[in-house]
Design an enzyme around this catalytic site. Structure first.
Site, short mmCIF file in Angstrom:
data_model
loop_
_atom_site.label_atom_id
_atom_site.label_comp_id
_atom_site.label_asym_id
_atom_site.label_seq_id
_atom_site.Cartn_x
_atom_site.Cartn_y
_atom_site.Cartn_z
N HIS A 144 4.15 1.26 2.05
CA HIS A 144 5.31 0.59 1.43
C HIS A 144 5.89 1.46 0.31
CE1 HIS A 144 2.94 -2.99 2.90
NE2 HIS A 144 4.12 -3.25 3.42
N HIS A 165 0.86 -1.19 0.00
CA HIS A 165 0.00 0.00 0.00
C HIS A 165 0.90 1.23 0.00
CE1 HIS A 165 1.09 0.12 4.21
NE2 HIS A 165 0.57 -1.09 4.39
N ARG A 191 -3.42 -4.84 7.20
CA ARG A 191 -4.56 -5.40 7.95
C ARG A 191 -5.83 -4.57 7.82
NH1 ARG A 191 -3.31 -8.74 12.68
NH2 ARG A 191 -1.26 -9.60 12.24
N SER A 239 -1.92 0.09 6.89
CA SER A 239 -1.50 -1.26 7.24
C SER A 239 -2.20 -2.24 6.31
CB SER A 239 -1.90 -1.56 8.69
OG SER A 239 -1.89 -2.95 8.92
#
Ligand code: PAF
Length: 289
Positions: free
Chosen positions: A37, A34, A190, A188
């Site tokens: 990164h 994402h 997640r 994240s």
């Protein structure tokens, strides 16, 4: 962008770059990339002549198989994002390339004491050993380089810094700021697992960190900062707190009374809808006026 799947191939491309005098920048990832990164790749691109990213979902750092199986694998989209951000070499090995004995356990594991012991280390037994082991393996293959890690996983960054120091690994560790959504939620992999209701509650972690930082600025001690964070989390009944801590930014030891102007790191972890989220923030104790 060159895509390499073998350890020997990756090592030889990076060795050749160094022989030609090029500085190598390395961004280790587990994929599901994402904008957070992408910011690491951008930082490496700005500093280095050759940028390489690894995408490898490391089984050693997952507590249970269901979590490992549920981890998103999005290699095609990851490659497109990396290419768009100027990555030169993507290393995407399969599990046997990294761990030839898999599924038998590796004989060697890297264990870092101190920084790895509380917080994520306590809540996720074995996680940091698995992380330190794969990062050591990746560093051994990559060779001398600058390696970029997000401050989002602040404890991971501290563990890696300690490991590099203790083992004399020829790596310059570069910590990069956390990227946030407009409502403050830390980016994240997640976050995609949150339900719409969970997603609307999730910025409470950042709000709690801001409350902790404001209390530090107002002169609170460590327990006072924790109380401010806990009170904010309690405003969202669907958020279940794992920990809220005020720690020394290098050792991660909990702090009590601090001198004015001293730096503290606030750490928080909470589950929302069964999705465990972590975040952290730098804060400064009220400076002397
Ligand atoms: O932060 C991650 O994505 C992982 O822990 C890392 C550093 C790539 C090791 O698997």
């Amino acid at each position: 962008m060159e895509v390499i799947t073998t350890a020997a191939g990756w090592r030889s491309v990076l060795d050749e770059a160094r022989r030609a005098g090029r500085r190598v920048g390395f961004v280790p990832t587990m994929g599901a990339l994402h904008a957070g990164h992408a910011s690491l790749v951008d930082a490496a691109r700005a500093d280095c002549d050759l940028v390489t990213t690894s995408v490898f979902v490391n089984p050693l750092q997952f507590g249970d198989v269901a979590d490992l199986d549920a981890y998103p694998r999005t290699l095609e989209a990851d490659a497109a994002l990396l290419e768009a951000h100027g990555c030169d070499v993507l290393f995407a090995p399969d599990v046997l390339e990294m761990y030839p004995r898999h599924p038998a356990p590796s004989c060697t594991s890297v264990h870092v004491t101190g920084a790895s012991e509380g917080f994520e280390g306590a809540d996720r037994p074995g996680h940091f050993d698995g992380m330190a082991t794969v990062v050591t393996l990746l560093f051994n293959l990559a060779g001398p380089c600058a390696a970029y890690f997000g401050e989002k996983d602040f404890q991971q960054l501290c563990v890696v810094r300690q490991m590099v120091l203790d083992l004399g690994q020829p790596v310059e560790v570069v910590g990069c700021p956390t990227m946030r959504e407009p409502d403050g939620l830390a980016m994240s992999s997640r976050n995609v697992r949150l339900t719409p209701a969970g997603r609307s509650v999730a910025p409470v972690l950042h709000a709690a960190l801001l409350a902790g930082a404001a209390s530090a600025e107002a002169g609170a001690d460590g327990p006072g900062m924790c109380a401010a964070m806990e009170a904010t989390i309690r405003t969202e009944p669907s958020a279940s707190l794992s920990y809220a801590a005020a720690v020394d930014p290098e050792t991660l030891a909990p702090v009590a009374q601090l001198a004015p102007g001293e730096q503290v790191r606030l750490l928080i972890a909470a589950s929302i809808d069964g999705v465990r989220l972590i975040d952290n923030l730098a804060a400064t104790v009220r400076p002397v006026r």
